[in-house]
Write a protein that holds these residues in place. Sequence first.
Motif, mmCIF file in Angstrom:
data_model
loop_
_atom_site.group_PDB
_atom_site.id
_atom_site.type_symbol
_atom_site.label_atom_id
_atom_site.label_comp_id
_atom_site.label_asym_id
_atom_site.label_seq_id
_atom_site.Cartn_x
_atom_site.Cartn_y
_atom_site.Cartn_z
ATOM 1 N N ASP A 277 0.877 -1.166 0.000
ATOM 2 C CA ASP A 277 0.000 0.000 0.000
ATOM 3 C C ASP A 277 0.915 1.215 0.000
ATOM 4 O OD1 ASP A 277 -1.808 2.025 0.251
ATOM 5 O OD2 ASP A 277 -2.744 1.273 2.092
ATOM 6 N N LYS B 29 -2.559 -0.297 -4.000
ATOM 7 C CA LYS B 29 -2.786 -1.156 -2.830
ATOM 8 C C LYS B 29 -3.205 -2.507 -3.382
ATOM 9 C CE LYS B 29 -5.491 -1.652 1.370
ATOM 10 N NZ LYS B 29 -6.555 -1.112 2.223
ATOM 11 N N LYS B 30 -2.334 -3.520 -3.189
ATOM 12 C CA LYS B 30 -2.584 -4.822 -3.798
ATOM 13 C C LYS B 30 -2.064 -5.956 -2.928
ATOM 14 C CE LYS B 30 -2.192 -3.556 -8.687
ATOM 15 N NZ LYS B 30 -3.293 -4.216 -9.359
ATOM 16 N N THR B 31 -2.642 -7.121 -3.179
ATOM 17 C CA THR B 31 -2.136 -8.369 -2.618
ATOM 18 C C THR B 31 -1.574 -9.187 -3.768
ATOM 19 O OG1 THR B 31 -3.819 -8.333 -0.888
ATOM 20 C CG2 THR B 31 -2.743 -10.454 -1.328
ATOM 21 N N ASP C 227 -4.610 -12.635 -7.426
ATOM 22 C CA ASP C 227 -5.214 -11.845 -6.360
ATOM 23 C C ASP C 227 -5.956 -12.782 -5.394
ATOM 24 O OD1 ASP C 227 -7.659 -12.488 -7.564
ATOM 25 O OD2 ASP C 227 -8.010 -10.469 -8.349
#
Length: 194
Positions: free
Chosen positions: A61, A84-86, A128
């Motif tokens: 993030d 902002k990612k996974t 994701d």
Amino acid sequence: MIYPIVAYGDPILRKPTQFIEKDQLDLKKLSEDMFETMHGANGVGLAAPQIGMNIRVFVVDATPFSEKDDDDDDEPDLSLVDFKKTFINPEILEEDGKEWAFEEGCLSIPGIRGDVYRPERVKIRYRDTDWNEYTEEYTGMAARIIQHEYDHLLGKLFVDYLPTLKKQLIKGKLADITKGNVDSDYRMRFPGRR
């Protein structure tokens, strides 16, 4: 749930991580917990080994890098506003472009920072939390954050990139972190202590 951050010296930070299967974990819950842990420690990235899990997952993030600092003449990096990612089971496919330096730090190594040179562009494939697969390219600070977190999945830390002299200068501080002799604003897990 906020996890304690694993401190420098713990063997899990040096182990290459394992790919995970689709239904192996509750990925949405893990992602939420990792973001909560990272935000609680004022970080911009967090990899699973840093919470004691030997799996190929990291979260980022970069919102703090997109905000203008009142004391800073630089413009905010608007490309990081929604970054902002996974990243699940990520694989870096390409790294290229001019290498540039930036002073990096790490939640597992509080109080130590150093200039690290990294390529300006990265191409990465990942999944994701819904198990959708993506192949994307990032440049600049976004690429750097990804490269830093991806290194954690390979068992590498930013201090590995520092010049020999700098490594010698921080050797005592690293030993102190391993022993738990360090101040941090967040809960940590130190090697040899449970």
